[in-house]
Design an enzyme around this catalytic site. Structure first.
Site, PDB file in Angstrom:
ATOM      1  NE  ARG A  96      -3.475   2.555   2.367  1.00 32.77           N
ATOM      2  CZ  ARG A  96      -4.535   2.796   3.080  1.00 32.77           C
ATOM      3  NH1 ARG A  96      -5.100   1.835   3.806  1.00 32.77           N
ATOM      4  NH2 ARG A  96      -5.087   4.003   3.096  1.00 32.77           N
ATOM      5  CG  ASN A 150     -11.147  -1.311  -0.353  1.00 29.92           C
ATOM      6  OD1 ASN A 150     -12.245  -1.422  -0.874  1.00 29.92           O
ATOM      7  ND2 ASN A 150     -10.915  -0.552   0.712  1.00 29.92           N
ATOM      8  CE1 TYR A 256     -11.200   6.380  -0.393  1.00 32.64           C
ATOM      9  CE2 TYR A 256     -13.244   6.131   0.831  1.00 32.64           C
ATOM     10  CZ  TYR A 256     -11.899   5.843   0.670  1.00 32.64           C
ATOM     11  OH  TYR A 256     -11.263   5.041   1.574  1.00 32.64           O
TER      12      TYR A 256
END
Lengths: 437, 437, 437, 437
Positions: A96, A150, A256
């Site tokens: 990530r 995700n 978002y």
């Protein structure tokens, strides 16, 4: 109805697991879970043991007869499971970090779900989820796959379109978080709030907002123009919307949306954090280390409150609530990622969408939305084009398709910059992208 | 069939007019035009006279019995017209300069058709075109409205949806320019080249490319990755596409796609020009001044070759060819802006699209495209959302709707920057935006 | 472009063949056919020879260097063909007689294309056409398949959806016949008439009718209310439409619409013919016998004029005109059965429709129709449902699916009667329905 | 939430009213109705008094403080109403008799909802409902209109498309009747049965059937092939479906489908009844007379059980359950006629459909169905075409449009017979069809 349910949790060593266990304990009377199998990869063995032991202490303290099993053998976990939940992260937080930092290095927001980072998360994750699906076909063909990994929208769509597993639901905590946020804003009980959601994962809009069935959309929208009063997530900095813009948008954006309607400011902020060494991955890493320290405490037998800071608040709520409604044919309204089936007329029928659904024993059934409002349709379509290209790239391992996905992403300013980022990320994540070799 | 046709050309003082006249002269035998009425506003009187006199010299030299009339009275021009062509520019080049410079001042590309500049061009133009439509209803209800005024897509859609004039076609020289460009690239006669077009104005794609009916798409796409061999417009700097990106895109982009797939580089270049004082409007202004100097020459009786540098090459070709095909029910293929009517399945039926059509006596009939390829659908949808919001703002004069249009434009990085640009432009163009007072 | 074309004509022994030969002779200069291979089954050998010899005399008399080959070996005929035309009839006229008589015996119209008879024609024909497609894949993968075999709509759809041959067009003489009929009605040259067609095979409507590009729809519709002035086919008895009905329908029905908008009267008439022994199959059989007698005449070296009574008038015109336009990338408008591709918004994209198309070197491209008018949509949809069920039955050999198709056909009054007819027809056509054993 | 609700019931003198009253009594605790206004026309005054007095006795006996008001003044009833229910019948049973008998006289089924009879019921009813809507706009603009008046689908669509009342729901007892019927067939409690419905009013299909969330569709479909075990309505004679047909249909038909999949047998039966003088209208008339005799009894203070034979069983259940769910934002699943809004992809978005919905405080929200199965789509579309034409005729009073509707109805065999029936019915119902004069 079947009793003595078996749950398999892939990525069981995740720091989220205590939330999930808490959920199963809470619903135990109506949802008779007998076994929970926490499974993880070899690299995650230590975490699995820490969190697994906490889980064992939790069920013991709660006094419910749920067995907690820890394993590194995914097939053992899947065998005859009734529900499979997935919360794994290929490459762990390390990956990530790269998803965020590499784009930023080239002046581009990483955005781990719908941005360049999300593209790479999809490239790493989709082959693994399709492997799991193949195993499920063999070991537990009637199980429901409840995916939290995700990018949940793309992962769900990949399963729907490229596996034989039809019983799949993708879960995100954004919708439930927004309902909680509105409740907090208005100072009312969350159970009184309902939002009609439609869109895509991390690109979902609230078409209307109700308290006790009465629309409070205008009131909420007005509050959202005040940066002090936002309903944003733990991990997204609220800035407040331009009042006339929000009024004309006429639907509730999700946190978002800041990445798309405030790209300039978000980029500036992320670049600042990046230069100061503090992207979200670093923050999360630190939080996780702290959490695992807490989890190790043999006195701890509940979900520690610190977990809520992690950004995954309400996942437990969402996941167990969903399983419960499927199991009991509850027919309540929940917002999940599922096959569109015409609910949003201007998105493909076979695509995953995030939409308010009725949850029945045969799964979620979307409530018909009709056409998305014209003013938001464009952005949603653009993300859907990106998602489809990203999924195709994940499956084919085709370089050009990956470059296409990167270039058409609305956060990426050109085909040339896309190529630079792509090449660097393909190299950085090499280990987890066998399909590109 | 009717003979002795009357043409009314609104914005008749435009530097493009000689091209149009040349076209009518060329087709005279099959398209018996008797009168051309060039009409302009008071501010454009001088130009009208210069260009009108050139037009008179041109028909005289050609020996065709077309009467050229000059007038400032639009109603007189429209009365009983058979075809109305519009090539006016509200606020003239002065306004275009502002459309480009104000956004650039805030670090944003102006882009006079689909960008912030295009928004303001739409806000200024749409009320005027709807006025013209109201006059046409009364004075020449059976006439065809052939619109070249940019943003041609939005203007056409505004007429289709908000006037009673159904016989409208929007024209752009991009498709014909691309066919000419491909012909030049391949060194073949333009008549042998055909491209299947679909998309929106300045956002059109070539789905396939043929020479003598044989697809040469792959060959052309390969050539387009070489910046030296582009088919770009006079006014857009070619940079060459990333080969793998273009191959995965799998359709031919138009020159304006540089603004979206190369926003970063285009912005950098425009900022450089802006800082050096040379935006496109300035270049065009200079070119126009030179052209009008040429036009004044009483010896000149043909379209001067310098006009082709103006950026509007092939407009004459396109416009007169279209009128000719309508008049003769020719049923040939031309690419125009017209009512979608389902031709592109994923765009609204009542929207204007730019698409290959059969031109018949009852107007253009789009050839069915089916769904746009997924990889380009997102961007096209986003521009369509922007266009619809811009049209709504132009008609309502609603500030919030204008801010919405500005914010969702893919070139604009945030609601906050959108507001800054919007406010400054509303002030700068005040004189031409009565609907916002 | 390739010259020396090879044509393979399956069912070459058909009485239609002389029309086809006449067409190839007529277009020879622009369509350089070198070989025509007439192929038929063993049962048709005699006819093949009679008609093949006539064909040879025709090309000889015309002085064109086309070679006529006769064969019973389909593979030999297909090898390297450029165009494959199909006009075969599985079970020959014998089978058609049963298609008509068995339903009539139970009080139901047979209707050899969209009725119970058409269902059985589809059940017999589709497996054969798919065999041909498999052979084409191997022997002439780039050839165009031009299918005249009825039911042309269902056969074309079966090829489109269940074979790998994409280059297929279905042809019917109804559209061209209607244009000729309108020309005759109005006393104008057929080349001046154009009809905008949309619908399905034998269920096609004229949305507008033009002479020299001017709509004459109202005038034609008024004429069609007079039974003396109909434009019906050779084989359908005209009765004249109720004037107010036709005006409200607001589109031009095709002759086959008599079966649906005048079912009562059509049934009565067919029952009468049936009781008197004269169904259409009998009439055609007699005509054919007479034709073959003529064909045998060694002096005959042209298409005999008697052929036009046969009901297949204009097939030659239609087929060769189509091949010619594909070969020359002519881009003229012809009405054929092809993949819908969104042209008719309310029919499936992958279905065959009969619609006005531009004929290019890459095949027919439908002109966008948008939605079918609401007043005709229902019937068209019902026939499409029937067609899809019939195709599924033809491929699967599933009894229930065949019964479903029979029952939902609008000419069949009940599931019970459907079963009686189905069972009797399955038995009668047993030899040609291997998939049902 | 508002308390002290006011209900206005138009056609309050109907024999159904006691069911409605029973329902409001049953739900009183959660649905605080204060006033029920029963309103009727002058011709219905006597019935209104009889049934109104029974209603008063019912609430008194039940001990709930609901006021019953009787009036002939519709505006008084509508003023400030919260819910308006409509169960009126223009022309009363007399008119229904004509709707049935006139078509039968010409050998055609009357069918009072989707057949020729339904056309005339629509022609009589739609103008009246639109009058009511205009009054509602003025007198109770926020009220919900709950329409039971048949043809409920067309009436609802007329309100949705041609009035300003958006809060309208059309109710039919077929879906609830089918759930009850399945429960009875299987011997389970009706609360355990759920059917996923989709289609049109009296043309609705059960896409799946569940007991306790487990699909029992196959079992139910097998039972339905036995005529002894049907789930048909009081007023439709069950005959049992052909097993292979039903299996291939693969969805549960509703009782009214007998008219379309068994037209032959239904017609034969109706003709027999007609010749013997006993159409359904006569039977109902007799039943009604008996019911009113019962209602007169001053001792009677409950809904008499004989009412269930009337054919309207479960209307009370359905209507009050619906009002209750809207009032309480219950979000349970009910099947109603509402705006499609894309739920059934292949029907127009603005059309009324009958579909399973979530009932919220802002009305019914259809659950997305996607495309109707191909095998039933055709018939549904045909009825929708008929409905649209019928609604247009009701509003315009245009003879041709009425003839079109009659001709395209699947029960009518030709334009000629359609005209004969139409003319006779227009004359017979003259008094109630002012728009046609």
């Amino acid at each position: 109805m079947k009793t003595g349910l078996k749950i398999a949790t892939i990525g069981g060593g995740s720091s989220y697991t205590p939330e999930l266990i808490e959920g199963f304990i809470h619903y135990y009377n109506e949802l008779p879970v007998q076994e929970i199998w926490l499974v993880d990869v070899v690299d995650g063995k230590e975490k699995l043991e820490i969190v697994g032991n906490l889980a064992k202490r939790m069920v013991k303290k709660a006094g419910v007869p749920i067995e907690i099993h820890l394993t590194l053998d995914r097939k053992e976990a899947l065998k005859s499971a009734d529900f499979v939940t997935t919360q794994f992260r290929v490459g762990m937080l390390e990956a990530r970090g790269k998803d965020e930092r590499i784009p930023l290095k080239h002046g581009v927001i990483g955005q781990e779900t719908n941005g360049p980072g999300g593209l790479f998360k999809a490239l790493r994750t989709i082959p693994v989820i399709l492997d799991i699906c193949r195993e499920m076909e063999e070991l537990c063909p009637n199980a429901w796959l409840i995916n939290f990994t995700n990018p949940a929208g793309m992962v769900t769509e990949a399963v729907l379109r490229f596996s034989n597993i039809e019983k799949v639901v993708g879960l995100c905590n954004v919708p439930i978080g927004m309902e909680m946020g509105v409740a907090a804003l208005l100072g009312v009980d969350p159970n009184r709030v309902r939002i009609d959601f439609a869109g895509l994962n991390h690109m979902v809009y609230g078409l209307d907002v109700f308290v006790d069935g009465i629309s409070v959309k205008e009131q909420v929208m007005t509050l959202l123009t005040d940066p002090e009063k936002s309903i944003t997530m733990q991990n997204i900095h609220a800035m407040g919307w331009e009042p006339e813009f929000l009024k004309a948008l006429n639907v509730l954006p999700c946190p978002y949306h800041n990445y798309y309607y405030k790209s300039g400011e978000m980029l500036a902020e992320e670049l600042k954090n990046y230069q100061e060494g503090g992207t979200r991955a670093e923050v999360v890493k630190k939080l996780e280390a702290e959490l695992f320290e807490l989890y190790k405490n043999p006195e701890l037998a509940i979900k520690p409150p610190q977990l809520e800071k992690r950004g995954g608040a309400y996942y437990s709520e969402a996941a167990v609530r969903l399983i419960h409604s499927i199991y009991t044919d509850k027919r309540d309204i929940q917002t999940v990622n599922t096959r569109n089936n015409g609910a949003i007329s201007n998105l493909p029928s076979d695509s995953a969408v995030e939409v308010s659904c009725i949850i029945t024993s045969v799964g979620p059934k979307p409530i018909a939305v009709g056409e998305l409002p014209m003013q938001v349709n464009g952005l949603v379509q653009q993300i859907k084009s990106f998602e489809r290209a990203a999924i195709n790239a994940a499956i084919s391992g085709d370089y050009g398709t990956a470059l296409l996905a990167m270039t058409i992403n609305p956060l990426v300013p050109s085909d040339r910059i896309a190529k630079v980022i792509l090449d660097e990320m393909l190299e950085a994540h090499k280990r987890y992208l066998p399909q590109f070799h």
